[in-house]
Design an enzyme around this catalytic site. Sequence first.
Site, PDB file in Angstrom:
ATOM      1  CB  THR A 145     -45.753  25.595  56.472  1.00 28.51           C
ATOM      2  OG1 THR A 145     -45.527  25.059  57.800  1.00 28.51           O
ATOM      3  CG2 THR A 145     -45.987  27.095  56.567  1.00 28.51           C
ATOM      4  CG  ASP A 189     -54.687  13.367  64.201  1.00 28.58           C
ATOM      5  OD1 ASP A 189     -54.376  12.876  65.315  1.00 28.58           O
ATOM      6  OD2 ASP A 189     -54.106  14.340  63.704  1.00 28.58           O
ATOM      7  NE  ARG A 220     -49.437  17.566  59.113  1.00 23.85           N
ATOM      8  CZ  ARG A 220     -50.001  16.613  58.383  1.00 23.85           C
ATOM      9  NH1 ARG A 220     -49.278  15.952  57.495  1.00 23.85           N
ATOM     10  NH2 ARG A 220     -51.259  16.288  58.555  1.00 23.85           N
ATOM     11  CG  ASP A 234     -57.272  14.384  66.851  1.00 23.78           C
ATOM     12  OD1 ASP A 234     -56.689  14.864  67.840  1.00 23.78           O
ATOM     13  OD2 ASP A 234     -57.526  15.030  65.817  1.00 23.78           O
TER      14      ASP A 234
END
Length: 209
Positions: free
Chosen positions: A108, A200, A104, A203
């Site tokens: 944006t 995340d 990602r 992660d």
Amino acid sequence: MKQVTVVDHPLVQHKLTQMRKRETSTAGFRRLLGEVSHLLCYEATRELPMTKETIETPLTDMEAPILAGKKLVFASVLRAGNGLLEGMLDLVPSARVAHIGLYRDPETLQPVEYYFKSPDDLSNRLTIVVDPMLATANSAIAAVDKLKERGAANLRFVCLLAAPEGIEKFSSAHPDVPIITASIDSHLNDHGYIVPGLGDAGDRMYGTK
């Protein structure tokens, strides 16, 4: 929300709570993700077609149920999808595997593809797309778009957490693809993360920042 199945089994919800905790270690998070993926896999494969074959038990012959049709496909959205993939392969080791590399863009929030590899024949196979988070849904939509381009017609999307915004956007783009999740959380924050969420997933699974 008719397109969404929330797996509210007590074991799923308990393990998800442990995963949400900030203090859960990388090893613990990875183990829990594998365990939850088993339970989500049961739901995602609930309606697999069956047939029968004659077998011999130690006592007698019988007509016994077995899976029918071609082997299904698990499509992992890299990298975090591999945490769900590994657990699901424990249950269905004969499944074919597709890998979809997407990241990602932090500004944006749009998906950028960097890798795609799938079995050739997807048209007659159930394809289960796996990614722990359905947040903005941009990556999920891109992954399903790619699989449909390769001929996939029977798809399901499995995730740990989903945001209402992601569900709405995904359902608008792919109304024919059911969503199976362990939780519909509150909302997305300004950075496109699910709240309350669990951080995340990639992660936390791999111990990276």
